[in-house]
Design a protein around this motif. Structure first.
Motif: not given
Lengths: 225, 368
Positions: A165-168, A186-192
């Motif tokens: 999980v990435v909390l922006i 962030i999506h391009s680095i870690n789409a899942s």
């Protein structure tokens, strides 16, 4: 024993968010204890801390241990003597000791901003006594993303890459266009990874912590930092 | 049975040949130890940290019990004097911490952006001592008095037959500001006011190099230990790394080599992206010291014909692994790295490393 590792660069706001998550978990536990009392069932968590927080941040204000202990959980500090080369081993030793003695339901680990949470999880999985999967939450500072991506690109990208999980965080300090750009990157680095926008300076919806902990509850709950 | 002086001569010869990438009878083993020695000998960390002299006595006692190691990186514990290295406070056992807790860097924003101007206008030597005393509350004069024991500490190790790898230690100047400003604020400064940071670093570097040159001439060490503590490639963009880290490593190493001394570059973290830069050093004049985060096989591939390689035994393995795992790891490193490799810990041996693992590491080098 559920383990959540919080990563993210120095100043991203990990401590505030950990306090909010801790508050959410304690409220959840109190509700469960209350329900168990009504059913005259002894909760195993009344005898030991329900939650242990392991702090390993440098250069930031620490968590107020007295307040937290009165809320039913323990805080352990862990700082490397040098920089962070011994961190994963020290964490594993501490976590194994906690698993043997305190047996909490939850452990939250706050990593130093220079650490890779994925590397720490690898060591814990190899040598740790826990059996539950480890969840990695990376906190990103929306306001400082551009700056940090330019200054320390490998570090911030790898921290994002390893997250479940990435909390922006700090979206109140950045405009929508910037936040969208950060989210796209962030999506391009870690789409899942699940991406959640929030502001740690305000109220955090309970749904955020339910997403991370897998807990049930009403969507109206909010937790304070 | 060999005398201590014969042992020292044998170990020094082995070590010197290894630095020059020459053939030796076996791979030398140098331990980078401090707090472990207190735990090993049953001394409280608070007592261990009470003075340079006491830490050195405990370390020598511990090393003697460990047996056939070639030497140690330092003759005393540097943790209590970290403020002089990182410009940040340090919490010490028996003072701010319980008796048996390892010292901790207590990093916070102690330097202000205005301090850059003070350094630029008045010089580093006019700023640093009062900063340490007044802002960090560090007993600078007391520390200097204690450090006066360092030559005797080194002599004691030598008299016992052990070499001291790097009697002289320095840090790349960006670390002074990174520690004093705090890493987070320093990163912001590099983004917002890089020219000012650079101007301050130039002042510090000039004074630092001159002082280091004088120290080298006075002490005449075989190796000088240079620590770009948080200077790994992974912490900086290529542009910033070249400008704010590599520049100062290169200048410092060049001066050390010019003085006829080997430069050890203590590379904590992952430096893989920038290994090619180290090809700039002449053969046998620099050591790449790694902690397991940079792939040692890539270091060997790119720099093995030029630089001695030291370290790589992971801290985690020494704490959590079994003696067999440690022995196998070290044996493989010795075989794969060949001549020009010093078996050593990746950074400091953790205080809670298992004694049997340390013995397994020594056995891998000595074959005993």
């Amino acid at each position: 024993m559920n383990i959540i590792i919080f990563g993210g660069f120095l100043g991203a706001g990990k401590t505030s968010l950990i306090l909010s998550l801790a508050s959410f978990l304690i409220q959840k536990n109190l509700k469960e204890v209350h329900q168990n009392d009504q059913q005259e069932v002894q909760s195993p968590y009344l005898q030991s801390p329900y939650l242990v927080i392991i702090e390993n941040e440098i250069g930031e204000t620490g968590i107020d241990h007295k307040i937290l202990r009165s809320g039913g959980y323990e805080v352990r500090e862990l700082f490397a003597g040098c920089v962070c080369c011994t961190l994963a081993a020290d964490l594993t030793v501490m976590l194994n000791e906690i698993a043997d003695t305190l047996k909490p339901q939850w452990v939250i680990i706050e990593c130093t901003g220079l650490a890779y949470p994925g590397n720490i999880a690898d060591t814990l999985n190899r040598y740790g006594k826990h059996s539950d999967p480890i969840r990695i939450v990376t906190v990103v500072d929306a306001e400082r993303w551009e700056e940090l991506a330019e200054v320390a690109p490998i570090l911030v990208e790898k921290q994002v890459q390893e997250a479940d999980v990435v909390l922006i965080n700090k979206i109140d300090l950045a405009d929508d266009e910037v936040i969208s750009l950060v989210e796209d990157r962030i999506h391009s680095i870690n789409a899942s990874a699940k991406k959640i926008r929030l502001s740690g300076s305000g109220m955090i919806p309970g749904s955020v912590w339910r997403e991370i902990t897998g807990a049930n509850g009403s969507s109206e709950e909010v937790t304070e930092k | 049975m060999k005398t201590n002086q014969e042992l020292l001569q044998e170990r020094t010869e082995r070590f010197t040949k290894t630095l020059a990438l020459e053939k030796t009878d076996r791979t030398p083993i140098i331990l980078m130890i401090d707090g472990f020695c207190a735990v090993h000998t049953g001394v409280k960390l608070s007592e261990f940290c009470s003075s340079v002299k006491r830490s050195s006595e405990v370390m020598l006692d511990s090393v003697k019990q460990l047996g056939d190691v070639d030497g140690v990186t330092s003759a005393f514990a540097v943790g209590p004097i970290f403020p002089m290295i990182f410009m940040a406070k340090v919490k010490v056992p028996g003072r701010e911490l319980p008796d048996n807790m390892l010292w901790q860097l207590d990093e916070a924003e102690m330097m202000t952006p205005e301090d850059y101007d003070t350094i630029i206008n008045k010089g580093w030597s006019n700023f640093m001592p009062s900063y340490l005393k007044n802002r960090l509350g560090f007993d600078f004069e007391g520390a200097l008095e204690q450090l006066a024991y360092a030559p005797q500490a080194i002599q004691n190790f030598n008299d016992a037959g052990y070499l001291v790898y790097s009697p002289l230690v320095t840090i790349t100047v960006n670390e002074y500001l990174s520690g004093g400003r705090s890493m987070s604020k320093f990163m912001r400064d590099l983004f917002k006011m890089p020219d000012k940071v650079e101007a301050a670093l130039e002042v510090i570097q000039k004074e630092n190099l001159e002082q280091l040159r004088q120290q080298i001439r006075a002490i005449k060490p075989q190796v000088v230990f240079v620590s770009p503590a948080r200077g790994a490639s992974e912490f900086y963009s290529p542009k910033l790394w070249e400008r704010f880290v590599w520049k100062y490593i290169k200048e410092t190493a060049d001066m050390i080599i010019e003085e006829g001394v080997v430069c050890d570059i203590h590379c904590d973290g992952n430096w893989e992206r920038d290994l090619d830069y180290f090809k700039a050093f002449p053969k046998g004049k620099a050591v790449f010291e790694c902690d397991g985060a940079t792939d040692i096989y890539k270091i060997k591939e790119k720099l093995g014909d030029r630089l001695c390689i030291k370290g790589d035994v992971p801290a985690g393995l020494m704490v959590l692994g079994t003696p067999d795992e440690v022995y196998d790891f070290c044996t493989k490193r010795i075989q794969d790295m060949g001549y020009g490799y010093i078996l050593s810990n990746g950074c400091t041996l953790p205080a809670n490393a298992k004694l049997e693992n340390v013995k397994a590491m020594i056995a891998a080098a000595t074959g005993k």
